[in-house]
Design an enzyme around this catalytic site. Structure first.
Site: not given
Ligand SMILES: Cc1cc2nc3c(=O)[nH]c(=O)nc-3n(C[C@H](O)[C@H](O)[C@H](O)COP(=O)(O)O)c2cc1C
Length: 305
Positions: A24, A246, A267, A133, A75, A194-195, A167
């Site tokens: 997402s 990652g 992501g 959230c 945000g 999530n992050t 999530k």
């Molecule tokens: C720019 C950005 C925007 C994101 N927006 C959302 C979001 O709207 N909703 C959500 O659940 N996670 C969001 N995430 C988290 C990602 O979906 C994912 O869980 C996280 O980046 C870890 O995966 P990755 O290391 O492959 O990026 C966002 C991540 C990034 C980098």
């Protein structure tokens, strides 16, 4: 003729042609990066979290690169659910027949209203609940309190017949408790993670690099932590797990399958290479052939303890 390996997978009631999908917030609904045919080759599409009403994001700067990852404090700006249905859903329908919509809310009521509203939209296959959230009542994310998590998922379930994907936030000391809580509340699938909360400082300006001061870390830096979390929760829950964090190549995704993920989201890596997800699909097929497996299902959870 060599037999084609199967990447088909069932996530609860969702049947996917392969287990790879965008995370997402990291995929462009307007198909400017991948075209419709390319998007159609993915197992599913997952859209950026949407709120019921339009909302603004955080102040700039919203992203900053770190050594092995990306810090973001976007945000979660949203144009609201009506805009999504009118302007974005028609584009998604052309691109993939499995559409997962991520929900954002500030209260249990917010999430329930959104889930109820979307329940009548046939084209939506499942709802992914963004549990990072913050709860407006106390400012603490739903995802860090197992009782709040239970209450939220349990109530969302009462308002929709669509499969619920919880999530999880990784910013907790015991991820197993959180996974068990959403499972007992009725979630069909768990996405992890999530992050991770982080911060970076500009030492010349002596200021935080993000407008919001703190943000979420994604990218290669978090992958070993997420792999550990998938492995831990795979031992205590029975519902399917989607791994995310990652993943930058097929080998990274395979690590997640081996410890128990049934599907993987990509992501941040999409930002540097929009074709990453397609390359990962090809790489997984190659790996399965080399390892003499017929199906992705053969390797899920091979590493148990
Ligand atoms: C720019 C950005 C925007 C994101 N927006 C959302 C979001 O709207 N909703 C959500 O659940 N996670 C969001 N995430 C988290 C990602 O979906 C994912 O869980 C996280 O980046 C870890 O995966 P990755 O290391 O492959 O990026 C966002 C991540 C990034 C980098």
């Amino acid at each position: 003729m060599t037999k084609e390996v199967s990447l088909e997978i069932d996530l609860g009631h969702l049947h996917l042609k392969n287990p790879i999908m965008p995370a997402s917030g990291t995929f462009d609904v307007r198909c400017t990066l991948l075209n419709e045919n390319e998007l159609n080759r993915l197992g599913a599409v997952v859209v950026k979290s949407i709120a019921f009403k339009e909302r603004e994001g955080n102040s700039e700067p919203r992203t900053c690169e770190t050594d092995c990852g990306l810090l973001n404090a976007v945000g979660v700006p949203s144009k609201g659910v009506e805009y999504f249905i009118k302007e974005e859903l028609p584009l998604l329908k052309k691109a993939n027949n499995i559409i997962i919509v991520s929900l954002l809310g500030n209260s249990v009521e917010d999430f329930c209203n959104l889930a109820e509203y979307l329940n009548k939209i046939e084209e939506i296959s499942a709802l992914e609940i963004n549990l990072s959230c913050p709860n407006l009542n106390n400012g603490i994310p739903f995802g860090v309190n197992e009782d709040k998590l239970y209450e939220l998922i349990f109530n969302i379930k009462k308002n929709t017949s669509k499969p619920i994907i919880a999530k999880l936030s990784p910013n907790v000391s015991d991820i197993k408790k959180m996974a068990l809580s959403v499972q007992s509340a009725g979630a069909e699938i768990v996405t992890i993670a999530n992050t991770f909360m982080g911060m970076a400082i500009d030492i010349d300006k002596q200021l935080p690099r993000l407008g919001n001061n703190i943000g979420g870390l994604s990218g290669p830096a978090i992958r070993p932590i997420v792999v550990r979390m998938i492995w831990e929760i795979a031992q205590v829950i029975d519902i399917p797990i989607i791994g995310v964090g990652g993943v930058c190549c097929a080998e990274d995704a395979i690590e997640m399958f081996l410890v128990g993920a049934s599907a993987v989201q990509v992501g941040s890596a999409n930002f540097s290479n929009p074709y990453m997800m397609l390359e990962i699909i090809t790489g997984i097929k190659r790996y399965l052939k080399e390892q003499k497996h017929n199906s992705i299902q053969d390797i899920i959870g091979l590493i148990k303890d």
